[in-house]
Write an enzyme that holds these catalytic residues in place. Sequence first.
Site, PDB file in Angstrom:
ATOM      1  CG  ASP A 144      38.917  31.437  35.647  1.00 59.73           C
ATOM      2  OD1 ASP A 144      39.815  30.753  36.153  1.00 59.73           O
ATOM      3  OD2 ASP A 144      38.806  32.668  35.809  1.00 59.73           O
ATOM      4  CB  ILE A 145      35.393  32.328  39.824  1.00 54.13           C
ATOM      5  CG1 ILE A 145      34.608  31.045  40.123  1.00 54.13           C
ATOM      6  CG2 ILE A 145      34.799  33.515  40.582  1.00 54.13           C
ATOM      7  CD1 ILE A 145      34.665  30.620  41.577  1.00 54.13           C
TER       8      ILE A 145
ATOM      9  CD  GLU B 283      40.992  31.601  39.900  1.00 51.10           C
ATOM     10  OE1 GLU B 283      41.470  32.547  39.246  1.00 51.10           O
ATOM     11  OE2 GLU B 283      41.654  30.961  40.750  1.00 51.10           O
TER      12      GLU B 283
END
Length: 395
Positions: free
Chosen positions: A256-257, A299
């Site tokens: 996950d960004i 994301e």
Amino acid sequence: MAHTFSAKTASLIDLIQRVGLSLEQDITTDLRVLESHLDGMLNRVQHNSLTLKRLQNFEMRLLGLNSLAEMIEFILGEAKALFDLDVISLCLIDSKNEIAGYLEVDNYNYRDREGLFLASSEWQLRHSFGLSDQPFLGSYQTTVCEKFFSESNQQKPASVVIAPLIRRDRYLGSLNLGSYHNERFMQGMATDFVEHIASVISICLENNLNVETMRRTSLVDPLTGVNNRRFLEQRIEEELDRSQRNREPLSCLFLDIDFFKRINDGFGHQAGDHVLAVVAGIIKKLLRNNDVLARYGGEEFVALLSQSDESTASEIAERIRFSIANLQVKYGDQAIPVTISIGVATYRPSRSQKKPVAEIALQLVQTADAALYEAKRKGRNRVENGGLVLIAESV
């Protein structure tokens, strides 16, 4: 006088006998020549009949293949025997790298497949054939043939046929046949047989490319170019089946960004889309060809690492985290700092395990997701290993 008549009669009879014997010998010779011609014709008929059956069998099997990779492998393997060839190759036009992408998804090592060439431009073929749709046939000519038979460790053929693969006036590639004998393929020879098989291959190639395009459209995320969640949900059960059969571990990374909303708010949504595509590309580059990467949503990404235990999966995850943390994504005149958090989970198959793979898949992803949440809780830009997925043994 009677004696003279008797002598003449005897001479005449002798002449008739000699003429008859000569005629008999001539007829016998003619019959033998005719018999030889008939045997030759019969052998050619039997050979042509056998060739036709082999060709029909080749076509039926070719039409029954379900993927581009299967088709390529079948042609390079089976056509060599069908044509009794010394060399065979297949050149495919791939101006947009789509074919390479399709083959990578199927884990087909096209770069190392002897006899397979992907051309970046249709002009490479059109120039070779002089804008013609007719096969090139005759002696090997380096200027024309080298690009079609360029394996460095392979003897160059003496005579060749290079048959263009054309469908709806579009060059798809070429089928290239070679022999070490000069007289095998000579100018002026009929090419009906080769043109027929090239036509069949063209139809199958077009169909497979259309199927691959539809499959890619439905299973690939258009923004990042990696697989989508639907593909992951199909593939994870296949990977777990393989893991159980081979008794090898399967690891899952949930990525996950960090602070992605801030990127969208601070730099704009187009910049955010650019960041997603760049990050996806970095992750994919750091994974192996047989690993699976999918955009899970927003994301978030999920990667499946076959034959990877907890230690190996953590090393790969750390490599990804480090690469992204040391990257500044350029967008216009802006440099966007990006970090990523990763959760890791590993499944080890057990001989006594009878739980459905769908349940194991859910638990594997959930365990990696929980580890990701822990990485977020501990400050982000880090890797957390959730350990082994604990599957209750069947009673």
